[in-house]
Structures are given as structure tokens and as C-alpha cells.
Design a protein around this motif. Structure first.
Motif, PDB file in Angstrom:
ATOM      1  N   GLY A  30       9.439   1.656   8.930  1.00  0.00           N
ATOM      2  CA  GLY A  30       8.429   2.183   8.008  1.00  0.00           C
ATOM      3  C   GLY A  30       7.418   3.085   8.704  1.00  0.00           C
ATOM      4  N   ALA A  31       6.515   3.645   7.877  1.00  0.00           N
ATOM      5  CA  ALA A  31       5.475   4.520   8.427  1.00  0.00           C
ATOM      6  C   ALA A  31       4.488   3.736   9.282  1.00  0.00           C
ATOM      7  CB  ALA A  31       4.733   5.244   7.301  1.00  0.00           C
ATOM      8  N   ALA A  32       4.289   2.459   8.948  1.00  0.00           N
ATOM      9  CA  ALA A  32       3.349   1.649   9.729  1.00  0.00           C
ATOM     10  C   ALA A  32       3.797   1.615  11.191  1.00  0.00           C
ATOM     11  CB  ALA A  32       3.263   0.244   9.147  1.00  0.00           C
TER      12      ALA A  32
ATOM     13  N   LEU B 117       3.454   5.040  12.893  1.00  0.00           N
ATOM     14  CA  LEU B 117       2.081   5.307  13.346  1.00  0.00           C
ATOM     15  C   LEU B 117       1.764   4.527  14.617  1.00  0.00           C
ATOM     16  CD1 LEU B 117       0.478   5.168   9.799  1.00  0.00           C
ATOM     17  CD2 LEU B 117       0.383   7.171  11.301  1.00  0.00           C
TER      18      LEU B 117
ATOM     19  N   PHE C 179      -6.548   5.237   4.886  1.00  0.00           N
ATOM     20  CA  PHE C 179      -5.751   3.998   4.846  1.00  0.00           C
ATOM     21  C   PHE C 179      -6.322   3.043   5.912  1.00  0.00           C
ATOM     22  CE2 PHE C 179      -1.457   2.114   6.227  1.00  0.00           C
ATOM     23  CZ  PHE C 179      -1.333   1.282   5.128  1.00  0.00           C
TER      24      PHE C 179
ATOM     25  N   TYR D 247      -5.196   2.212   9.635  1.00  0.00           N
ATOM     26  CA  TYR D 247      -5.310   3.136  10.779  1.00  0.00           C
ATOM     27  C   TYR D 247      -6.156   2.508  11.888  1.00  0.00           C
ATOM     28  CZ  TYR D 247      -3.632   7.021   7.793  1.00  0.00           C
ATOM     29  OH  TYR D 247      -2.908   7.841   6.975  1.00  0.00           O
TER      30      TYR D 247
ATOM     31  N   ASN E 159      -3.458  12.552   5.894  1.00  0.00           N
ATOM     32  CA  ASN E 159      -2.592  11.831   4.960  1.00  0.00           C
ATOM     33  C   ASN E 159      -2.743  12.502   3.592  1.00  0.00           C
ATOM     34  OD1 ASN E 159      -3.138   8.861   3.059  1.00  0.00           O
ATOM     35  ND2 ASN E 159      -1.160   9.749   3.507  1.00  0.00           N
TER      36      ASN E 159
ATOM     37  N   ASN F  13      -3.717   8.361   0.161  1.00  0.00           N
ATOM     38  CA  ASN F  13      -4.079   7.014  -0.246  1.00  0.00           C
ATOM     39  C   ASN F  13      -5.448   6.771   0.375  1.00  0.00           C
ATOM     40  OD1 ASN F  13      -4.373   4.290  -0.718  1.00  0.00           O
ATOM     41  ND2 ASN F  13      -2.743   3.637   0.678  1.00  0.00           N
TER      42      ASN F  13
ATOM     43  N   ASP G 279       0.622  11.749   8.395  1.00  0.00           N
ATOM     44  CA  ASP G 279       1.158  10.503   7.832  1.00  0.00           C
ATOM     45  C   ASP G 279       1.574  10.815   6.394  1.00  0.00           C
ATOM     46  OD1 ASP G 279       1.689   7.832   7.247  1.00  0.00           O
ATOM     47  OD2 ASP G 279      -0.409   7.387   6.772  1.00  0.00           O
TER      48      ASP G 279
ATOM     49  N   PRO H 169       3.833   9.334   3.759  1.00  0.00           N
ATOM     50  CA  PRO H 169       4.677   8.517   2.889  1.00  0.00           C
ATOM     51  C   PRO H 169       4.732   9.022   1.445  1.00  0.00           C
ATOM     52  CG  PRO H 169       2.848   7.204   3.758  1.00  0.00           C
ATOM     53  CD  PRO H 169       2.658   8.586   4.257  1.00  0.00           C
ATOM     54  N   TYR H 170       3.727   9.840   1.067  1.00  0.00           N
ATOM     55  CA  TYR H 170       3.678  10.298  -0.340  1.00  0.00           C
ATOM     56  C   TYR H 170       4.089  11.769  -0.474  1.00  0.00           C
ATOM     57  CZ  TYR H 170       1.048   5.992  -0.525  1.00  0.00           C
ATOM     58  OH  TYR H 170       0.690   4.673  -0.405  1.00  0.00           O
TER      59      TYR H 170
ATOM     60  N   SER I 186       8.014   7.827   5.672  1.00  0.00           N
ATOM     61  CA  SER I 186       8.474   6.541   5.171  1.00  0.00           C
ATOM     62  C   SER I 186       9.252   6.738   3.881  1.00  0.00           C
ATOM     63  CB  SER I 186       7.255   5.675   4.878  1.00  0.00           C
ATOM     64  OG  SER I 186       7.619   4.575   4.091  1.00  0.00           O
TER      65      SER I 186
ATOM     66  N   SER J 237       9.316   4.215   1.823  1.00  0.00           N
ATOM     67  CA  SER J 237       8.751   3.136   1.001  1.00  0.00           C
ATOM     68  C   SER J 237       8.388   3.611  -0.396  1.00  0.00           C
ATOM     69  CB  SER J 237       7.489   2.576   1.653  1.00  0.00           C
ATOM     70  OG  SER J 237       7.784   1.927   2.863  1.00  0.00           O
ATOM     71  N   LYS J 238       7.850   4.821  -0.490  1.00  0.00           N
ATOM     72  CA  LYS J 238       7.323   5.283  -1.779  1.00  0.00           C
ATOM     73  C   LYS J 238       8.292   6.247  -2.462  1.00  0.00           C
ATOM     74  CE  LYS J 238       3.674   3.218  -0.068  1.00  0.00           C
ATOM     75  NZ  LYS J 238       2.898   2.080  -0.506  1.00  0.00           N
TER      76      LYS J 238
ATOM     77  N   ARG K 119      11.707  -1.353   4.873  1.00  0.00           N
ATOM     78  CA  ARG K 119      11.072  -0.987   6.137  1.00  0.00           C
ATOM     79  C   ARG K 119      11.805   0.130   6.867  1.00  0.00           C
ATOM     80  NH1 ARG K 119       7.376  -1.049   5.129  1.00  0.00           N
ATOM     81  NH2 ARG K 119       6.351  -1.228   7.116  1.00  0.00           N
TER      82      ARG K 119
HETATM   83  N1  PLP Z   1       0.293   5.249   5.425  1.00  0.00           N
HETATM   84  C1  PLP Z   1      -0.220   5.206   4.190  1.00  0.00           C
HETATM   85  C2  PLP Z   1      -1.230   6.224   3.808  1.00  0.00           C
HETATM   86  C3  PLP Z   1       0.168   4.220   3.288  1.00  0.00           C
HETATM   87  O1  PLP Z   1      -0.373   4.201   2.056  1.00  0.00           O
HETATM   88  C4  PLP Z   1       1.117   3.257   3.693  1.00  0.00           C
HETATM   89  C5  PLP Z   1       1.532   2.181   2.784  1.00  0.00           C
HETATM   90  O2  PLP Z   1       1.036   1.977   1.714  1.00  0.00           O
HETATM   91  C6  PLP Z   1       1.634   3.353   5.000  1.00  0.00           C
HETATM   92  C7  PLP Z   1       1.210   4.355   5.835  1.00  0.00           C
HETATM   93  C8  PLP Z   1       2.647   2.369   5.494  1.00  0.00           C
HETATM   94  O3  PLP Z   1       3.866   2.571   4.855  1.00  0.00           O
HETATM   95  P1  PLP Z   1       5.178   1.756   5.211  1.00  0.00           P
HETATM   96  O4  PLP Z   1       5.448   0.846   4.060  1.00  0.00           O
HETATM   97  O5  PLP Z   1       6.250   2.778   5.321  1.00  0.00           O
HETATM   98  O6  PLP Z   1       4.972   1.052   6.488  1.00  0.00           O
END
Ligand code: PLP
Length: 393
Positions: free
Chosen positions: A104-106, A109, A130, A133, A175, A179, A213, A215-216, A241, A243-244, A252
Motif C-alpha cells: 500500500g501507499a502507507a 511512504l 493525512f 505522515y 497529496n 485527503n 502521495d 492514492p486518489y 496505491s 486502495s482507492k 495492501r
Molecule cells: N495517503 C493518503 C493521503 C491516504 O488517504 C491514505 C489512506 O487513506 C494513504 C496514504 C494510505 O493508503 P494505503 O491504504 O494504500 O496504505
């Protein structure tokens, strides 16, 4: 004795989780249809059918191979598909060697902060941001500096930004779509950011990386553009990511892209791999490396987010709420109707509206509405938003 930092992280209250738990308790009392939970950013549309079809086919065809370890940086064929997809869309010439597949993006990062951080380094984020961070940057041993929000449009307050950048600044995080604000940075904003970073890198004699970053990235509404950030600033590192965009947060899967023209790209890539190793990730989930790379030109049906956004923005503005124009993601970030966003969020609970206070995102005086929910829930929630606004008159 345990690590006080980890103990703190493991026991700190999460406002979002608390709201979510409160919502479940409240639903048991008044019925789930009467609780309007806008707290969580969990996609509300299913993954495209091709995701499950590919997963099932792979599991049937080659069940043993798919459960094996992959290369630490991810399967080469999967990385090649990610590269091909971006090359088609952005006219770039990336190869599999530029991608490091992550949990995932988490994790992407965390790997990037881990890779870049030397003693005394700082990273800069723009509020609203977010909240993880801070956890990720501090986990890498660096410090997070936050630029206060530009609350009219949630673009960037460049005076405040320039005042924060110094010789210790190793990287800046963007980002967009954002978010929690839902705002998309304009091309002009990103170009200005790139020119400030170029000047500051020259002034301090070392590259300041831009960590994008994203994900969106695909959740963007008509009339808004999400430029390809590495085109605008050479020393960009992308964290992505699925994820979204593919509605797969539990699987993940994401990646780090280190474009080869970024400063010291070879070392950065190797250090990202080193950070992944030291964090114990080994490799990202093997099945979903294949599935996401086979589906990376698709998205879930994102139209519902646009419909929800329009419905909410129009209605909330009519009721007197101030809402910055959202261009994507699935969040709105209206001003709270009193300066104290925590008190406002508490008051909203009286109407069974669960809204996340903006303070946790570095922007007090606002609340986040995650509208990745069924449209009919929004329709039913509108009278509650009206009653909440009326309660302040
Ligand atoms: N970065 C931002 C801005 C997010 O909103 C999120 C998840 O909501 C993430 C990173 C982490 O995403 P991931 O589920 O891919 O780890």
C-alpha cells in the motif's frame, strides 16, 4: 519496559476510530439507518469484476507459484505492467527497474522516508494533511514541519512554505487530490511549488525531493486536471496505491516509483529497497501484485463519488456551510459552524452525523466528511445537516 514511542502510538486515541465505534454503538440503539457515519475513507463501490476474475483464474491456474515469495522489489512482470500503464498515459519511458512494489501507499511512504532520512533531516507537509505522515516521518527518524492551511481554496500558502524550508529540508509531501479537503492542486500551484523547490535546492546545495502521495490520482472530477507531477519537478518520487482506485484497501498493494532522472535515482531506489527490508516487508502480497498489475488500467465505478460530491456541496452551500471546491478524492472539508471543530463534531453527534474534526489534519475550524457512502444515505442525512446549521441560528 517497552518502547514509550510505540506504547504511545499503540494507545493514542484515534478520533476517527472512536467516531466509528460510537456509530456502531449508536446504531444498536437507534437503528443503523438513522446513523450517518461519514468518518471512514473506505471505498463504497466494489472493485471491478476483472479483479476477482483474475484472482480466481490465477489461483486455479498456478496455486503453488502464486503463494511463493516474490523478488523483494516485486515480480518483474507486474512492475513492467505498471511501467507500461504509466508510459501509455503520460508519455513517459519508465521500466520495471524504476518500481518498488509495496504494501500500500502507507508502506511506500515509510520506505521513502526511511530511504531519504539522514540525521537532522526534516520533511514538510501542507495542512490539511493525512495525519499518518507524522507517524511515518518520525518513525524514519526525521521531523515533520507543517505549513498552515490556505483556507479559502486549500491550495498552498507559499510565503508560509518558504519560511519553513531550510537547509535541513530533505523532502516535501504533496497529496492531490487531497485527503481530507478533496481539493486538487492546480497546475499553477504545482509549477510554482516546483520553481520554489528548484531554487531552494540550488540555494542549499542538495536536492529537495517532492514526495507525491497519489492514492486518489484517478478519482478526479470533470473540469479538474491532475498533472503528472514528475513532469513538473525532476526530483519527484511517486507513492501510489490501489486502495482507492480499485477499491482494494484490505489487499495492501501500492508502489514507489523513482523516476530515473531524479537526483541520485539509483541510490534512492536501492535505499527504498533497504528501507523495505529493514521494516520487514519482505515483499508485497504476491497474488495482488499480479491482480493489480493486470487491472491497473481500470478503476472501480467512480461516478458515485462525483454524484455524492455534487449532491452534498450544493446542499451544504445552500444551507450556509462554507465548502472549498472539491475536485476529487471522496472527501469534503467544510468549515465548522463554530471555531472549535471538536465541539462542532460533538454537536453534530446530537443529530447522528459523524464528522471528523479538522484539528487532527492540521486545519482546526473544519470537519471532514468522507462521502464514500451510499447516495441514499447522503439524501437522508441532508435534513440532519440542515438541523445542525439551524441549531446555530
Ligand atoms: N495517503 C493518503 C493521503 C491516504 O488517504 C491514505 C489512506 O487513506 C494513504 C496514504 C494510505 O493508503 P494505503 O491504504 O494504500 O496504505
Amino acid at each position: 519496559m517497552v518502547s514509550q514511542r510505540m506504547l504511545g502510538l499503540g494507545t493514542a486515541r484515534s478520533v476517527i476510530r472512536e467516531l466509528f465505534e460510537y456509530g456502531k454503538q449508536r446504531a444498536a440503539v437507534v437503528g443503523p439507518e438513522n446513523v450517518f457515519d461519514f468518518s471512514l475513507g473506505n471505498p463504497s463501490v466494489p472493485a471491478p469484476a476483472a479483479v476477482n476474475e483474475n484472482a480466481i483464474r490465477i489461483l486455479k491456474e498456478d496455486p503453488e507459484a502464486i503463494h511463493c515469495y516474490t523478488s523483494a522489489q516485486g515480480d518483474a512482470a507486474a512492475r513492467r505492467r505498471f511501467a507500461d500503464s504509466l508510459n501509455r498515459r503520460y508519455g513517459t519511458a519508465y521500466t520495471e527497474n524504476d518500481f518498488y512494489i509495496t504494501v500500500g501507499a502507507a508502506a511506500a511512504l515509510c520506505c521513502v522516508f526511511g530511504a531519504l532520512t539522514c540525521p537532522g533531516d526534516e520533511f514538510v507537509a501542507f495542512a490539511p494533511y493525512f495525519p499518518e505522515y507524522k507517524v511515518f516521518v518520525e518513525g524514519a527518524g526525521a521531523a515533520l514541519k507543517v505549513v498552515p492551511p490556505e483556507i479559502e481554496r486549500f491550495q498552498i500558502d507559499f510565503d508560509a512554505f518558504e519560511a519553513l524550508v531550510n537547509e535541513h529540508t530533505k523532502g516535501v509531501i504533496v497529496n492531490s487530490p487531497n485527503n481530507p479537503s478533496g481539493v486538487v492542486y492546480s497546475r499553477a500551484t504545482l509549477e510554482k511549488l516546483a520553481s520554489v523547490l528548484t531554487a531552494k535546492s540550488a540555494q542549499y546545495g542538495h536536492p529537495i525531493y517532492l514526495i507525491s502521495d497519489e492514492p486518489y490520482r484517478e478519482i478526479v472530477y470533470p473540469g479538474f486536471e491532475v498533472p503528472w507531477v514528475p513532469d513538473l519537478y525532476r526530483d519527484t518520487i511517486v507513492c501510489y496505491s490501489f486502495s482507492k482506485s480499485l477499491s482494494l484497501p484490505g489487499e495492501r498493494l501500492g508502489y514507489v516509483l523513482v523516476p530515473p532522472r531524479a537526483a541520485d535515482a539509483g541510490d534512492v531506489y536501492a535505499a527504498v529497497a533497504g528501507a523495505g527490508r529493514s521494516l520487514g516487508y519482505v515483499n508485497a502480497p504476491s497474488l495482488f501484485q499480479q491482480v493489480t498489475s493486470l487491472c491497473c488500467d481500470m478503476t472501480s465505478d467512480l461516478s458515485v463519488y462525483q454524484r455524492n460530491s455534487k449532491l452534498l456541496v450544493n446542499a451544504l452551500r445552500e444551507m450556509g456551510y462554507h465548502v472549498a471546491e472539491p475536485g476529487g478524492a471522496f472527501y469534503l472539508f467544510p468549515r465548522s459552524l463554530e471555531p472549535d471543530d471538536l465541539a462542532f463534531s460533538e454537536r453534530a453527534k446530537q443529530f447522528d452525523l459523524l464528522l471528523v474534526p479538522g484539528s487532527g489534519f492540521g486545519a482546526p475550524g473544519h470537519v471532514r466528511i468522507a462521502y464514500c457512502v451510499q447516495t441514499d444515505m447522503i439524501e437522508r442525512a441532508l435534513p440532519k445537516f440542515k438541523a445542525l446549521a439551524d441549531s446555530y441560528r
